[in-house]
Design a protein around this motif. Sequence first.
Motif, PDB file in Angstrom:
ATOM      1  N   PHE A  16       0.753  -1.320   0.271  1.00  0.00           N
ATOM      2  CA  PHE A  16       0.137  -0.433  -0.024  1.00  0.00           C
ATOM      3  C   PHE A  16       0.718   1.399   0.001  1.00  0.00           C
ATOM      4  O   PHE A  16       1.351   1.348   0.892  1.00  0.00           O
ATOM      5  CB  PHE A  16      -0.980  -0.302   1.468  1.00  0.00           C
ATOM      6  CG  PHE A  16      -1.655   1.012   1.435  1.00  0.00           C
ATOM      7  CD1 PHE A  16      -2.588   1.586   0.631  1.00  0.00           C
ATOM      8  CD2 PHE A  16      -1.164   2.125   2.523  1.00  0.00           C
ATOM      9  CE1 PHE A  16      -3.480   2.984   0.950  1.00  0.00           C
ATOM     10  CE2 PHE A  16      -1.584   3.305   2.649  1.00  0.00           C
ATOM     11  CZ  PHE A  16      -2.910   3.528   1.467  1.00  0.00           C
ATOM     12  N   VAL A  17       0.528   2.112  -0.880  1.00  0.00           N
ATOM     13  CA  VAL A  17       1.700   3.493  -1.202  1.00  0.00           C
ATOM     14  C   VAL A  17       1.075   4.303  -0.139  1.00  0.00           C
ATOM     15  O   VAL A  17      -0.169   5.105  -0.446  1.00  0.00           O
ATOM     16  CB  VAL A  17       1.572   4.014  -2.853  1.00  0.00           C
ATOM     17  CG1 VAL A  17       2.536   5.011  -2.660  1.00  0.00           C
ATOM     18  CG2 VAL A  17       2.553   3.234  -3.093  1.00  0.00           C
ATOM     19  N   ALA A  18       1.679   4.835   0.713  1.00  0.00           N
ATOM     20  CA  ALA A  18       1.356   5.876   2.226  1.00  0.00           C
ATOM     21  C   ALA A  18       1.657   6.920   1.067  1.00  0.00           C
ATOM     22  O   ALA A  18       0.781   8.387   1.623  1.00  0.00           O
ATOM     23  CB  ALA A  18       1.152   5.523   3.511  1.00  0.00           C
ATOM     24  N   VAL A  19       2.507   7.002   0.889  1.00  0.00           N
ATOM     25  CA  VAL A  19       3.297   8.245   0.450  1.00  0.00           C
ATOM     26  C   VAL A  19       4.143   7.761  -1.012  1.00  0.00           C
ATOM     27  O   VAL A  19       4.701   6.728  -1.107  1.00  0.00           O
ATOM     28  CB  VAL A  19       4.717   9.195   1.145  1.00  0.00           C
ATOM     29  CG1 VAL A  19       5.249  10.317   1.029  1.00  0.00           C
ATOM     30  CG2 VAL A  19       4.212   9.178   2.733  1.00  0.00           C
ATOM     31  N   GLY A  20       3.429   8.787  -2.134  1.00  0.00           N
ATOM     32  CA  GLY A  20       3.686   7.911  -3.463  1.00  0.00           C
ATOM     33  C   GLY A  20       4.466   9.323  -3.984  1.00  0.00           C
ATOM     34  O   GLY A  20       4.390   9.678  -5.070  1.00  0.00           O
ATOM     35  N   GLY A  21       5.844   9.471  -3.734  1.00  0.00           N
ATOM     36  CA  GLY A  21       6.635  10.631  -4.860  1.00  0.00           C
ATOM     37  C   GLY A  21       6.429  11.854  -4.594  1.00  0.00           C
ATOM     38  O   GLY A  21       5.583  12.828  -4.496  1.00  0.00           O
ATOM     39  N   VAL A  22       6.683  12.053  -3.155  1.00  0.00           N
ATOM     40  CA  VAL A  22       6.838  13.546  -1.951  1.00  0.00           C
ATOM     41  C   VAL A  22       7.800  14.074  -2.989  1.00  0.00           C
ATOM     42  O   VAL A  22       9.087  14.156  -2.044  1.00  0.00           O
ATOM     43  CB  VAL A  22       6.226  13.886  -1.337  1.00  0.00           C
ATOM     44  CG1 VAL A  22       5.991  14.588  -0.035  1.00  0.00           C
ATOM     45  CG2 VAL A  22       4.572  13.369  -1.236  1.00  0.00           C
ATOM     46  N   ASP A  23       7.517  15.479  -3.173  1.00  0.00           N
ATOM     47  CA  ASP A  23       8.744  16.691  -2.906  1.00  0.00           C
ATOM     48  C   ASP A  23       8.390  17.553  -2.792  1.00  0.00           C
ATOM     49  O   ASP A  23       6.782  18.373  -2.539  1.00  0.00           O
ATOM     50  CB  ASP A  23       8.624  16.834  -5.004  1.00  0.00           C
ATOM     51  CG  ASP A  23       9.375  16.094  -5.339  1.00  0.00           C
ATOM     52  OD1 ASP A  23      10.701  15.069  -5.862  1.00  0.00           O
ATOM     53  OD2 ASP A  23       8.741  15.598  -6.346  1.00  0.00           O
ATOM     54  N   LEU A  24       9.074  18.396  -1.378  1.00  0.00           N
ATOM     55  CA  LEU A  24       8.388  19.417  -0.590  1.00  0.00           C
ATOM     56  C   LEU A  24      10.131  20.170  -0.008  1.00  0.00           C
ATOM     57  O   LEU A  24      11.233  19.622  -0.016  1.00  0.00           O
ATOM     58  CB  LEU A  24       8.282  18.368   0.290  1.00  0.00           C
ATOM     59  CG  LEU A  24       7.270  19.056   1.436  1.00  0.00           C
ATOM     60  CD1 LEU A  24       5.964  19.653   1.275  1.00  0.00           C
ATOM     61  CD2 LEU A  24       7.263  18.681   2.963  1.00  0.00           C
ATOM     62  N   THR A  25      10.419  21.382  -0.308  1.00  0.00           N
ATOM     63  CA  THR A  25      11.359  22.484  -0.419  1.00  0.00           C
ATOM     64  C   THR A  25      10.549  22.992   1.179  1.00  0.00           C
ATOM     65  O   THR A  25       9.142  23.872   0.396  1.00  0.00           O
ATOM     66  CB  THR A  25      11.951  23.247  -0.823  1.00  0.00           C
ATOM     67  OG1 THR A  25      12.392  21.976  -1.894  1.00  0.00           O
ATOM     68  CG2 THR A  25      12.747  23.893  -0.666  1.00  0.00           C
ATOM     69  N   VAL A  26      10.649  22.694   2.047  1.00  0.00           N
ATOM     70  CA  VAL A  26      10.551  24.014   3.099  1.00  0.00           C
ATOM     71  C   VAL A  26      12.122  24.478   3.365  1.00  0.00           C
ATOM     72  O   VAL A  26      12.938  24.251   4.521  1.00  0.00           O
ATOM     73  CB  VAL A  26      10.492  23.591   4.558  1.00  0.00           C
ATOM     74  CG1 VAL A  26       9.404  24.313   5.634  1.00  0.00           C
ATOM     75  CG2 VAL A  26       8.897  22.580   4.504  1.00  0.00           C
ATOM     76  N   PRO A  27      11.863  26.251   3.297  1.00  0.00           N
ATOM     77  CA  PRO A  27      12.800  26.951   3.387  1.00  0.00           C
ATOM     78  C   PRO A  27      13.409  27.421   4.536  1.00  0.00           C
ATOM     79  O   PRO A  27      12.479  27.013   5.815  1.00  0.00           O
ATOM     80  CB  PRO A  27      12.479  28.455   2.332  1.00  0.00           C
ATOM     81  CG  PRO A  27      11.590  28.245   2.269  1.00  0.00           C
ATOM     82  CD  PRO A  27      10.624  26.756   2.664  1.00  0.00           C
ATOM     83  N   ALA A  28      13.995  27.384   5.584  1.00  0.00           N
ATOM     84  CA  ALA A  28      14.473  27.871   6.754  1.00  0.00           C
ATOM     85  C   ALA A  28      14.321  29.570   7.748  1.00  0.00           C
ATOM     86  O   ALA A  28      13.338  29.827   6.424  1.00  0.00           O
ATOM     87  CB  ALA A  28      16.295  27.967   6.627  1.00  0.00           C
ATOM     88  N   GLY A  29      13.484  28.707   8.275  1.00  0.00           N
ATOM     89  CA  GLY A  29      12.988  29.892   8.629  1.00  0.00           C
ATOM     90  C   GLY A  29      11.225  30.427   8.484  1.00  0.00           C
ATOM     91  O   GLY A  29      10.594  31.224   8.983  1.00  0.00           O
ATOM     92  N   ASP A  30      10.334  29.341   7.767  1.00  0.00           N
ATOM     93  CA  ASP A  30       8.688  29.001   7.255  1.00  0.00           C
ATOM     94  C   ASP A  30       7.873  28.524   8.328  1.00  0.00           C
ATOM     95  O   ASP A  30       8.816  28.190   9.288  1.00  0.00           O
ATOM     96  CB  ASP A  30       9.133  28.102   6.283  1.00  0.00           C
ATOM     97  CG  ASP A  30       8.089  28.811   5.284  1.00  0.00           C
ATOM     98  OD1 ASP A  30       7.373  29.002   5.503  1.00  0.00           O
ATOM     99  OD2 ASP A  30       7.929  28.052   4.317  1.00  0.00           O
ATOM    100  N   VAL A  31       7.026  28.375   8.397  1.00  0.00           N
ATOM    101  CA  VAL A  31       5.813  27.917   9.293  1.00  0.00           C
ATOM    102  C   VAL A  31       5.705  27.481   8.346  1.00  0.00           C
ATOM    103  O   VAL A  31       3.981  28.004   7.794  1.00  0.00           O
ATOM    104  CB  VAL A  31       5.356  29.119   9.988  1.00  0.00           C
ATOM    105  CG1 VAL A  31       3.964  28.390  10.424  1.00  0.00           C
ATOM    106  CG2 VAL A  31       6.278  29.612  10.825  1.00  0.00           C
ATOM    107  N   ARG A  32       5.779  26.154   7.850  1.00  0.00           N
ATOM    108  CA  ARG A  32       4.855  25.530   6.425  1.00  0.00           C
ATOM    109  C   ARG A  32       3.722  24.572   7.021  1.00  0.00           C
ATOM    110  O   ARG A  32       3.694  23.090   7.981  1.00  0.00           O
ATOM    111  CB  ARG A  32       5.168  24.986   5.799  1.00  0.00           C
ATOM    112  CG  ARG A  32       5.316  23.437   4.912  1.00  0.00           C
ATOM    113  CD  ARG A  32       4.382  23.832   3.939  1.00  0.00           C
ATOM    114  NE  ARG A  32       5.362  24.680   3.290  1.00  0.00           N
ATOM    115  CZ  ARG A  32       6.622  24.620   1.932  1.00  0.00           C
ATOM    116  NH1 ARG A  32       6.119  23.286   1.431  1.00  0.00           N
ATOM    117  NH2 ARG A  32       7.070  25.673   1.847  1.00  0.00           N
ATOM    118  N   PHE A  33       2.136  24.761   7.345  1.00  0.00           N
ATOM    119  CA  PHE A  33       1.171  24.021   7.559  1.00  0.00           C
ATOM    120  C   PHE A  33       1.133  22.699   6.314  1.00  0.00           C
ATOM    121  O   PHE A  33       1.629  23.096   5.137  1.00  0.00           O
ATOM    122  CB  PHE A  33      -0.115  24.893   7.676  1.00  0.00           C
ATOM    123  CG  PHE A  33      -0.222  25.443   8.737  1.00  0.00           C
ATOM    124  CD1 PHE A  33       0.914  26.279   9.407  1.00  0.00           C
ATOM    125  CD2 PHE A  33      -1.373  24.945   9.513  1.00  0.00           C
ATOM    126  CE1 PHE A  33       0.838  26.072   9.993  1.00  0.00           C
ATOM    127  CE2 PHE A  33      -1.107  25.521  10.551  1.00  0.00           C
ATOM    128  CZ  PHE A  33      -0.480  26.459  11.279  1.00  0.00           C
TER     129      PHE A  33
END
Length: 251
Positions: A16-33
């Motif tokens: 079962f593919v729970a996470v299927g190829g995620v690309d994500l960049t969270v810059p320093a100091g971000d508040v990412r929801f």
Amino acid sequence: MSELVVKDLKVVFDGFVAVGGVDLTVPAGDVRFVIGPNGAGKTTLIDAITGLARATGSVTFDGQELLGRKVHKIARLGVGRTFQNSTVFEELTVLQNLDIAAGWSRGPFTMLRRRSSVPPAVQHALETIRLTEVRDQLAGTLPHGQKQWLEIGMLLVQNARLFLLDEPVAGMSHEERDATGELLGELSKNHTVVVIEHDMDFLRRFARTVTVMHAGRVLSEGTVAEVQADPRVQEVYLGHSASQEAHDASL
Ligand SMILES: Nc1ncnc2c1ncn2[C@@H]1O[C@H](COP(=O)(O)OP(=O)(O)OP(=O)(O)O)[C@@H](O)[C@H]1O
């Protein structure tokens, strides 16, 4: 402050593919929801980043590859997380919890004794999480919101630079939510913050950027206004209109 970069991350549980190829960049100091319907893969994403779930792809923090490392090694690289359920030591005081997190090995007698002097790093954490007044109170007697803040304080004294917070305001009062939102803003001055959250009102007020996940993939990303205006996001949430989150979202 450092950047989190996730590339082609995949987590598969028994086919079962729970996470299927995620690309994500969270810059320093971000508040990412990070939001998304139940089962979208949000917690699994954090589990993979922190070494709790086996994953393929790449996750770097501050340029260091995290995948393939053990949980405690990843923590030592400055990656801290909280869980939906509190993991504080209820029978110990706030201060003792922070001491233990800071790795202070003073032996059981010194550890349990009330002290007049508090190490600067612990004092700073106490002030940041607004628990100075209750530092000698047993953690088990704290309201739910303060327990979550104590968890954040424990990450602070461990020198975490990336905070991964799993539904930090679930079960909190309005006042506690507001204080937590302010705390996230303060944290982001020196840390990178990622928050998994279902509370859309909280998100609108305190998110700097948003990633929407659906079925193990990133569906949309941008500012709150941008993801709210994205028809794909509206479709996913309207498709779950029976759930509370969709009702709250009104995206
Ligand atoms: N250890 C596991 N074994 C098998 N399947 C799992 C495991 N952990 C998670 N899953 C499945 O992976 C999918 C993603 O789960 P995950 O908990 O990451 O979703 P989520 O977006 O955090 O959801 P929620 O908002 O409900 O917490 C779900 O279908 C879940 O049932």
